[in-house]
Design a protein around this motif. Structure first.
Motif, PDB file in Angstrom:
ATOM      1  N   THR A 116       4.180   0.131  -0.345  1.00  0.00           N
ATOM      2  CA  THR A 116       3.963   1.567  -0.138  1.00  0.00           C
ATOM      3  C   THR A 116       3.607   2.250  -1.448  1.00  0.00           C
ATOM      4  O   THR A 116       2.719   3.111  -1.509  1.00  0.00           O
ATOM      5  N   PRO A 120      -1.701   3.326  -1.852  1.00  0.00           N
ATOM      6  CA  PRO A 120      -1.861   4.602  -1.145  1.00  0.00           C
ATOM      7  C   PRO A 120      -2.994   4.557  -0.123  1.00  0.00           C
ATOM      8  O   PRO A 120      -3.055   5.392   0.773  1.00  0.00           O
ATOM      9  N   GLU A 123      -2.335   4.795   3.747  1.00  0.00           N
ATOM     10  CA  GLU A 123      -2.082   6.055   4.432  1.00  0.00           C
ATOM     11  C   GLU A 123      -3.356   6.891   4.460  1.00  0.00           C
ATOM     12  O   GLU A 123      -3.880   7.257   3.408  1.00  0.00           O
ATOM     13  N   GLU A 128       0.640  10.843   7.095  1.00  0.00           N
ATOM     14  CA  GLU A 128       0.958   9.536   6.512  1.00  0.00           C
ATOM     15  C   GLU A 128       1.135   9.634   5.000  1.00  0.00           C
ATOM     16  O   GLU A 128       2.024   9.002   4.426  1.00  0.00           O
ATOM     17  N   LYS A 129       0.308  10.424   4.348  1.00  0.00           N
ATOM     18  CA  LYS A 129       0.433  10.605   2.893  1.00  0.00           C
ATOM     19  C   LYS A 129       1.729  11.314   2.541  1.00  0.00           C
ATOM     20  O   LYS A 129       2.396  10.978   1.554  1.00  0.00           O
ATOM     21  N   ARG A 132       4.512   8.903   2.795  1.00  0.00           N
ATOM     22  CA  ARG A 132       4.536   7.992   1.646  1.00  0.00           C
ATOM     23  C   ARG A 132       5.297   8.609   0.469  1.00  0.00           C
ATOM     24  O   ARG A 132       6.148   7.954  -0.146  1.00  0.00           O
ATOM     25  N   TYR A 135       8.945   8.674   1.227  1.00  0.00           N
ATOM     26  CA  TYR A 135       9.511   7.333   1.105  1.00  0.00           C
ATOM     27  C   TYR A 135       9.793   7.000  -0.369  1.00  0.00           C
ATOM     28  O   TYR A 135      10.866   6.497  -0.715  1.00  0.00           O
TER      29      TYR A 135
END
Length: 360
Positions: A116, A120, A123, A128-129, A132, A135
């Motif tokens: 992850t 990048p 995503e 999704e970004k 990330r 996360y």
């Protein structure tokens, strides 16, 4: 003595992927090692597929009403509130093996890789970004606050050190095993369904993620029309500039989702299994393929050379020109048994138990 409480979120879900597979197989072997009641696996009430979680000594405890709430809010509430509260209430040692990365209440974290963080490109959408970045923040916080981190290879250990700047002594390496594959029965019907013949096709497990690099498989199929290339998995496969399913090659077959039995049959009868990834924390599928007698072609990137040494053929995953499958396979490789003997879920579970005892 304190109990060890493990976050079992997603272990009782309908599908098992890499992270869940690692946790499940380690727990199965720990069940033969630990005394009854020493380890407690906590399952949220919304997870209902508990049949696979049958242990003798590892206690499975469901928290919350069965089947209640399956959305993102329920998962957030479980990972960051209910599980840590249970750990604190019992004054236990909290362990995260599922990449839940609780914001507090966790003493040990299993961080399999830094995919992850490093990719990048995986995503695409704004959501999704955003996920990330969220996360990475949680992973960094967990790494700083926990006592111990575990990962799958020396390569991923160094990657965690480089990215999060934590001490080497804090990270333990516990590799995967392959013995679970022995208990899967090969479903040979898949051969007839796609009109495949033993030794005449190459096989790969597909994924939409950029780091899986299935562009290489597409180019291999294009440049080697004498062979069939079979790819299974998600139908949305990313090749960095366009989706793989847009390719129209007569010798390229996309199967979509297949069962474990069908995958085993394809591995057992393929000319070679291909893993062209740009990054793997361990890379288990080639080992599963090797366990049923398949030869393997893998990327020379990340942890793969560390794990597979001289038992596979290596490719440059970023070289998409001049791919000659016969030439790749003409050199001599060492027997798979040399690698298979080094890895087992029992050995890994024994190592993991020593690590857990150090926290106690």
């Amino acid at each position: 003595m304190k109990k060890i409480m493990i976050n079992g979120a997603s272990l009782a879900g309908k599908e098992i992927y890499g992270v869940q597979r690692n946790a499940l197989e380690l727990l199965k072997e720990l069940d033969h090692i630990v005394d009854k009641g020493r380890i407690q696996l906590l399952i949220p009430g919304y997870e209902t597929e508990t049949e696979r979680l049958q242990f003798d000594n590892v206690e499975v405890k469901v928290i919350g009403k069965p089947g209640a709430g399956r959305g993102r809010l329920s998962k957030f509430r479980w990972n960051h509130l209910l599980f840590p509260l249970q750990v604190r209430k019992q004054k236990a040692i909290g362990i995260d093996m599922m990449l839940a990365l609780p914001l507090w209440g966790c003493d040990g974290v299993y961080l399999c890789d830094c995919i992850t963080e490093r990719f990048p490109q995986n995503e695409k959408t704004f959501r999704e970004k955003l996920w990330r970045y969220y996360y990475i923040i949680r992973a960094g916080r967990s790494i700083r606050r926990c006592q111990k981190i575990w990962t799958l290879s020396q390569y991923s250990k160094q990657d965690i050190i480089d990215y999060y700047h934590c001490s080497e002594e804090k990270i333990g390496v516990i590799p995967c095993g392959w013995q679970h594959f022995q208990h899967i029965e090969a479903d040979m019907s898949v051969m007839d369904r796609y009109d495949l013949h033993g030794g005449q096709y190459f096989f790969s497990l597909g994924s939409r993620f950029f780091h899986k690099n299935f562009r290489w498989v597409v180019e291999a199929a294009r440049q080697n029309p004498q062979y069939v290339f079979v790819v299974t998995g998600s139908s949305r496969l990313n090749t960095s500039d366009r989706s793989i399913e847009d390719q129209r090659l007569d010798n390229l077959i996309f199967t979509g989702y297949l069962t474990d039995g069908e995958i085993k049959a394809l591995m057992k009868n393929c000319r070679a299994f291909i893993q062209p990834s740009l990054y793997e924390g361990f890379g288990l599928p080639p080992m599963e393929a090797m366990s049923v007698g398949a030869k393997c072609i893998v990327s020379n990137a990340s942890s793969l050379p560390e794990i597979y040494k001289n038992s596979v053929w290596y490719i440059d995953p970023l070289d998409y020109s001049g791919i000659d499958m016969d030439k790749i396979m003409e050199t001599r490789i060492e027997p798979a048994e040399i690698i298979l003997e080094n890895y087992s879920w029992r050995k890994s579970a024994e190592l993991f138990w020593k690590e857990l005892q150090s926290l106690l």
